[in-house]
Scaffold this motif. Sequence first.
Motif, mmCIF file in Angstrom:
data_model
loop_
_atom_site.group_PDB
_atom_site.id
_atom_site.type_symbol
_atom_site.label_atom_id
_atom_site.label_comp_id
_atom_site.label_asym_id
_atom_site.label_seq_id
_atom_site.Cartn_x
_atom_site.Cartn_y
_atom_site.Cartn_z
ATOM 1 N N LEU A 16 38.174 51.344 44.396
ATOM 2 C CA LEU A 16 37.443 50.136 44.767
ATOM 3 C C LEU A 16 35.976 50.493 44.944
ATOM 4 O O LEU A 16 35.632 51.387 45.717
ATOM 5 N N GLN A 17 35.100 49.820 44.202
ATOM 6 C CA GLN A 17 33.671 50.105 44.273
ATOM 7 C C GLN A 17 32.909 49.026 45.019
ATOM 8 O O GLN A 17 31.935 49.311 45.693
ATOM 9 N N ARG A 61 31.705 31.022 56.344
ATOM 10 C CA ARG A 61 32.978 31.301 55.690
ATOM 11 C C ARG A 61 33.351 32.757 55.948
ATOM 12 O O ARG A 61 32.571 33.508 56.526
ATOM 13 N N LYS A 62 34.542 33.155 55.516
ATOM 14 C CA LYS A 62 35.011 34.520 55.714
ATOM 15 C C LYS A 62 35.252 35.193 54.368
ATOM 16 O O LYS A 62 35.676 34.543 53.408
ATOM 17 N N VAL A 63 34.965 36.504 54.317
ATOM 18 C CA VAL A 63 35.163 37.304 53.111
ATOM 19 C C VAL A 63 35.652 38.698 53.510
ATOM 20 O O VAL A 63 35.497 39.111 54.646
ATOM 21 N N MET A 64 36.209 39.400 52.550
ATOM 22 C CA MET A 64 36.596 40.789 52.761
ATOM 23 C C MET A 64 35.390 41.674 52.473
ATOM 24 O O MET A 64 34.616 41.402 51.543
ATOM 25 N N ILE A 65 35.235 42.728 53.268
ATOM 26 C CA ILE A 65 34.183 43.722 53.032
ATOM 27 C C ILE A 65 34.802 45.114 53.070
ATOM 28 O O ILE A 65 35.844 45.326 53.682
ATOM 29 N N MET A 66 34.154 46.045 52.418
ATOM 30 C CA MET A 66 34.611 47.431 52.436
ATOM 31 C C MET A 66 34.136 48.085 53.732
ATOM 32 O O MET A 66 32.973 47.979 54.085
ATOM 33 N N ALA A 77 46.206 48.403 43.880
ATOM 34 C CA ALA A 77 47.042 47.326 44.420
ATOM 35 C C ALA A 77 46.199 46.118 44.812
ATOM 36 O O ALA A 77 46.605 44.976 44.588
ATOM 37 N N CYS A 78 45.032 46.347 45.379
ATOM 38 C CA CYS A 78 44.175 45.247 45.813
ATOM 39 C C CYS A 78 43.715 44.397 44.633
ATOM 40 O O CYS A 78 43.655 43.174 44.722
ATOM 41 N N ALA A 79 43.423 45.027 43.523
ATOM 42 C CA ALA A 79 42.982 44.297 42.326
ATOM 43 C C ALA A 79 44.104 43.429 41.764
ATOM 44 O O ALA A 79 43.858 42.325 41.281
ATOM 45 N N ARG A 80 45.322 43.911 41.860
ATOM 46 C CA ARG A 80 46.449 43.163 41.302
ATOM 47 C C ARG A 80 46.760 41.896 42.092
ATOM 48 O O ARG A 80 47.312 40.947 41.537
ATOM 49 N N SER A 88 35.437 45.083 42.059
ATOM 50 C CA SER A 88 35.191 45.931 40.897
ATOM 51 C C SER A 88 35.719 47.322 41.230
ATOM 52 O O SER A 88 35.653 47.777 42.367
ATOM 53 N N HIS A 89 36.299 47.961 40.223
ATOM 54 C CA HIS A 89 36.920 49.270 40.362
ATOM 55 C C HIS A 89 36.400 50.196 39.276
ATOM 56 O O HIS A 89 35.970 49.743 38.220
ATOM 57 N N GLY A 90 36.473 51.487 39.525
ATOM 58 C CA GLY A 90 36.059 52.455 38.531
ATOM 59 C C GLY A 90 36.467 53.854 38.930
ATOM 60 O O GLY A 90 37.008 54.069 40.024
ATOM 61 N N PRO A 91 36.183 54.809 38.057
ATOM 62 C CA PRO A 91 36.532 56.205 38.354
ATOM 63 C C PRO A 91 35.645 56.769 39.466
ATOM 64 O O PRO A 91 34.607 56.191 39.798
#
Length: 93
Positions: A16-17, A61-66, A77-80, A88-91
């Motif tokens: 997770l980026q 409003r509410k959002v998810m943050i890292m 799993a989170c992306a699915r 966004s995800h990456g290596p």
Amino acid sequence: MSQSTRDGRAWEPQYLQSIDPKVCIGCGRCFKVCARGVMTLSGVDEDGAFVDLDDDDEIERKVMIMTDDGNCVGCGACARVCPTNAQSHGPAT
């Protein structure tokens, strides 16, 4: 960084980026499937700034943050489960 599955097939973790606060709807699905505590729910005020959930009068409003991105194992799993593709995800970099 290439890894392998238990039976030796090649697998590259996708970490997770970022989470786009403009796209995230704060449903919490990603939070529920993440066993690593990588993200949490946060409030957003009318200016787009993150605010504590205790500031009810400031929350637009509410959002998810890292919160602990270093703890991500790249399982995806989170992306699915994200209904809006807010992540966004990456290596590993």
